[in-house]
Enzyme design. Structure first.
Site, PDB file in Angstrom:
ATOM      1  N   HIS A  26       3.166   6.878  -6.946  1.00  0.00           N
ATOM      2  CA  HIS A  26       2.469   8.110  -7.329  1.00  0.00           C
ATOM      3  C   HIS A  26       3.437   9.288  -7.318  1.00  0.00           C
ATOM      4  O   HIS A  26       3.406  10.153  -8.206  1.00  0.00           O
ATOM      5  CB  HIS A  26       1.322   8.335  -6.343  1.00  0.00           C
ATOM      6  CG  HIS A  26       0.206   9.173  -6.881  1.00  0.00           C
ATOM      7  ND1 HIS A  26      -0.936   9.450  -6.160  1.00  0.00           N
ATOM      8  CD2 HIS A  26       0.042   9.821  -8.066  1.00  0.00           C
ATOM      9  CE1 HIS A  26      -1.746  10.221  -6.875  1.00  0.00           C
ATOM     10  NE2 HIS A  26      -1.169  10.462  -8.030  1.00  0.00           N
ATOM     11  N   HIS A  53       0.830  -1.210   0.000  1.00  0.00           N
ATOM     12  CA  HIS A  53       0.000   0.000   0.000  1.00  0.00           C
ATOM     13  C   HIS A  53       0.862   1.257   0.000  1.00  0.00           C
ATOM     14  O   HIS A  53       0.677   2.153  -0.838  1.00  0.00           O
ATOM     15  CB  HIS A  53      -0.912  -0.012   1.227  1.00  0.00           C
ATOM     16  CG  HIS A  53      -1.736   1.231   1.373  1.00  0.00           C
ATOM     17  ND1 HIS A  53      -3.028   1.313   0.935  1.00  0.00           N
ATOM     18  CD2 HIS A  53      -1.445   2.457   1.895  1.00  0.00           C
ATOM     19  CE1 HIS A  53      -3.507   2.528   1.176  1.00  0.00           C
ATOM     20  NE2 HIS A  53      -2.555   3.240   1.763  1.00  0.00           N
ATOM     21  N   GLU A  54       1.786   1.345   0.940  1.00  0.00           N
ATOM     22  CA  GLU A  54       2.603   2.563   1.032  1.00  0.00           C
ATOM     23  C   GLU A  54       3.476   2.739  -0.203  1.00  0.00           C
ATOM     24  O   GLU A  54       3.746   3.868  -0.626  1.00  0.00           O
ATOM     25  CB  GLU A  54       3.453   2.537   2.302  1.00  0.00           C
ATOM     26  CG  GLU A  54       2.641   2.554   3.595  1.00  0.00           C
ATOM     27  CD  GLU A  54       1.700   3.743   3.707  1.00  0.00           C
ATOM     28  OE1 GLU A  54       1.993   4.806   3.129  1.00  0.00           O
ATOM     29  OE2 GLU A  54       0.644   3.604   4.355  1.00  0.00           O
ATOM     30  N   HIS A  99       1.791   4.744  -2.819  1.00  0.00           N
ATOM     31  CA  HIS A  99       1.992   6.190  -2.673  1.00  0.00           C
ATOM     32  C   HIS A  99       3.342   6.599  -3.254  1.00  0.00           C
ATOM     33  O   HIS A  99       3.467   7.648  -3.904  1.00  0.00           O
ATOM     34  CB  HIS A  99       1.940   6.588  -1.202  1.00  0.00           C
ATOM     35  CG  HIS A  99       0.580   6.558  -0.588  1.00  0.00           C
ATOM     36  ND1 HIS A  99      -0.486   7.239  -1.122  1.00  0.00           N
ATOM     37  CD2 HIS A  99       0.118   5.942   0.544  1.00  0.00           C
ATOM     38  CE1 HIS A  99      -1.555   7.051  -0.349  1.00  0.00           C
ATOM     39  NE2 HIS A  99      -1.216   6.256   0.648  1.00  0.00           N
TER      40      HIS A  99
END
Length: 690
Positions: free
Chosen positions: A479, A472-473, A476
């Protein structure tokens, strides 16, 4: 200390990585002072420019301002989150109100706003390309939302409120971190830890030694209410101790109690919202997100609550039956500290899955390199090379250079995975350097987790949830790394709060993708792959316990909205946080004795240690609609395909905040998002009325 301050000039390290080996604590305050002074002078020059306002002499000039302040802020707040000290906390307490006042001085500068407003009123005549046009749109919106059109008298009160809120948020965050460390459960006898895996017991011993408690064991708390050890501990009294330590944080009285701070924050936010022309803080915050309005959020959540609660109730019945069967005449009523333990028991019986038995297949280094990095390589063509020659802010923080699909350099990734007393709880991502064509900068992305360290020489083995968090991290981080914008204001994750979790949640799909799982899920001792029958059972169990997971999330989300839909008068009338919380959960239909909110008010750092997620915790499920819809698209196209990765990267991730986020989504997907994939994922399909 003034002339050789490393923040006064751009870093000479690759990718302008801050020179942490040369940065000393005493560098921060002088850099903040100079940075704010320089930007004030730059803004004053823009405001006083006798030439008519143009895009270049106003907005581009504003984007170029404050470079020293940007450099010191990025480094300082990265360090205070991940490796704070008492001196850094003193500096933070001093500088945060100053930064708030500095921001107000810019956003409430009448001359600067007149120039922006003039440009905005003539925007159709400027012939701007899409990204510059959006920059003008955003600056005008943000100045209005900041109070630029209020009277001078109103500006005075607004500045006072903003300064007070900035200080309270910092104080709340520090107290939550300190209380989380203080609330750790100390265990004298290893026998009490029966049920924990050998590596988890070893990690508890290390945690004890780290606190000077040789021979004892420490169960560190994580930020959410649910504590991982509850799933394995057989000692019911210890489970109760651990659960009680978790849910009582911040509300036990004493110097670490946060309840008075919460009330002050809520009241000030309500007052500010009214000053700015909004009914309450939630109306103010959500109006600038993709949801646009509180009723839109409430409507979606109201659809989910009954089905989630029904699922949680059915799960509770199954758990009570398991308790009755296991204990016979000695059976006891289900309590919150029993939920995870008996859930794991049922999971083992139904799916033959034991979380403790999975851990040997999830060794941190292998999950990182052969899972997270592997998936990014297959989908996007990336390559990662560790750079031990580049020093981050802590010895545990590792620096990787990221090479792009054409083999050229893309940016840096810093992974800081282990828990420590100086680190705040939870997991998060941030950028040390933002990508921008205006400045020619490439991105430096940081991920922080709070994984318990194994003893020296032993492998660090992860839970399934920790594997998910790692993926998940890193979503980021991708992105941030893929950003291709001109203006730094739009770089990477600088998108609406209810959009920012979308790309990171999409990246979670790869953790159980067959090709990725086969790459990293190898036993750390034997090298044997996770057996296919276990993989099949894992996938079959994906919707198991979803009633609990959805309900605990919805409870926290609705609690956030309850606090932030209070009017000034209603906020002033609240004096008992516990009573308010109980009443709010009952009104929202999510009050249950078995499933507490993911975060209770006194340690709800997402919404009280900063403003980003206040009235915005709904963002996770709002973003999950986009995520589930996109995962369906990726699955239909065959999963880990480079053309799919390139389409997602170039069509969405690279855009950052340089256009309206939902317009970007529609252009990428070819339509509005559908909610059906989310309902199916959470076991709500056919139950929720649409």
């Amino acid at each position: 200390m003034t002339t050789d301050n490393p923040f006064f000039v751009p870093s000479d390290l690759p990718y302008q990585l801050p020179p942490f080996d040369r940065i000393e604590v005493d560098h921060y305050l002088p850099a903040f002072e100079r940075g704010m002074a320089e930007q004030r002078a730059e803004v004053a020059a823009i405001s006083a420019d006798p030439a008519p306002p143009t895009f270049d002499n106003t907005l581009v000039a504003l984007e170029r301002s404050g470079r020293v302040l940007q450099r010191v802020s990025a480094a300082f707040f990265t360090v205070t989150g991940a490796d704070t000290t008492s001196r850094l906390q003193e500096i933070e307490a001093e500088v945060v109100p100053k930064l708030s006042a500095h921001g107000d001085a810019i956003m409430l500068d009448a001359g600067l706003y007149r120039r922006i407003k003039t440009l905005y009123e003539h925007r159709d005549e400027l012939g701007l390309e899409p990204e510059p046009a959006w920059l003008l749109e955003r600056y005008h919106t943000e100045f209005v939302r900041a109070g630029a059109e209020l009277s001078p008298e109103q500006h005075v009160r607004l500045r006072e409120i903003n300064a007070a809120l900035a200080g309270l948020a910092t104080e709340f965050g520090n107290l939550v971190r300190d209380e989380m460390k203080a609330g750790a459960v100390v265990v004298d006898d290893e026998a009490e830890l029966e049920g924990l895996s050998a590596d988890a017991i070893a990690a508890a011993a290390v945690a004890g030694r780290d606190r000077g408690l040789d021979g004892k064991y420490v169960l560190n708390l994580i930020l959410p209410t649910a504590q991982p050890a509850l799933a394995s501990l057989r000692d019911r009294a210890l489970r109760e101790r651990l659960h009680t330590a978790s849910v009582s944080r911040g509300s036990r009285g004493g110097e670490l109690d946060t309840t008075a701070i919460v009330l002050r924050i809520v009241r000030l936010r309500a007052e500010r919202a009214r000053l700015l022309g909004f009914e309450h803080h939630a109306a103010y915050n959500i109006s600038d997100n993709t949801a646009r309005s509180v009723p839109a959020v409430e409507e979606m959540l109201a659809k989910l609550v009954p089905a989630a609660m029904a699922n949680a109730s059915a799960e509770a019945e199954d758990l009570q039956a398991a308790i009755d069967e296991a204990h016979g005449d000695a059976a006891f009523p289900l309590r919150p500290w029993d939920w995870a333990y008996y859930t794991e028991r049922i999971r083992r019986e139904r799916y033959a899955i034991d979380e403790a038995e999975l851990r040997p297949y999830f060794e941190l280094e292998r999950v990182l390199r052969d899972g997270v990095f592997f998936a990014a390589g297959r989908l996007y063509g990336l390559r990662f090379e560790e750079r031990p020659d580049l020093r981050a802010y802590h010895p545990d923080a590792r620096v990787f250079e990221v090479f792009d699909r054409d083999g050229g350099p893309l940016g840096l990734f810093i992974g800081d995975f282990f828990t420590r007393a100086s680190k705040r709880g939870g997991a998060w991502a941030n950028a040390l350097v933002a990508q921008s064509r205006l400045f020619g900068t490439a991105p430096v992305a940081v991920n922080n987790l709070n994984i318990n360290r194994a003893p020296d020489g032993a492998p660090t083995l992860l839970t399934l949830d920790e594997v998910r968090t790692l993926f998940h991290e890193f979503g980021h981080a991708l992105h941030t790394l893929f950003s291709q914008v001109h203006f730094p204001k739009f770089a990477g994750t600088r998108v609406p709060r209810d959009f920012v979790e979308y790309p990171s949640q999409v990246n979670e799909v790869w953790m159980l993708w067959p090709e990725v799982l086969a790459s990293y899920a190898l036993h750390h001792q034997t090298g044997e792959p996770l057996p296919q029958e276990v993989v099949d059972r894992l996938q079959a169990a994906e919707r198991f316990n979803k009633g609990f997971a959805t309900t605990e999330y919805l409870a926290a989300t609705l609690l956030d909205l309850a606090w932030h839909t209070l009017s000034v008068e209603d906020a002033a009338a609240v004096d008992d946080i516990v009573a308010f919380e109980e009443a709010a959960l009952r009104r929202a239909g999510v009050a249950t004795p078995f499933v507490p909110p993911r975060y209770r008010t006194p340690y709800f750092a997402h919404i009280f240690s900063g403003a980003a997620y206040s009235a915005g915790y709904y963002s996770y499920i709002w973003s999950e609609v986009l995520d589930a819809d996109t995962v369906d698209w990726l699955t239909e196209r065959g999963g880990l395909r480079r053309d799919s990765g390139d389409a997602f990267r170039d069509g969405l991730l690279a855009k950052g905040g340089s256009a309206d986020s939902m317009e970007v989504y529609r252009a990428f997907r070819g339509r509005d998002p559908l909610i059906e994939p989310l309902l199916k994922r959470r076991g709500l399909a056919g139950v929720v009325e649409q």
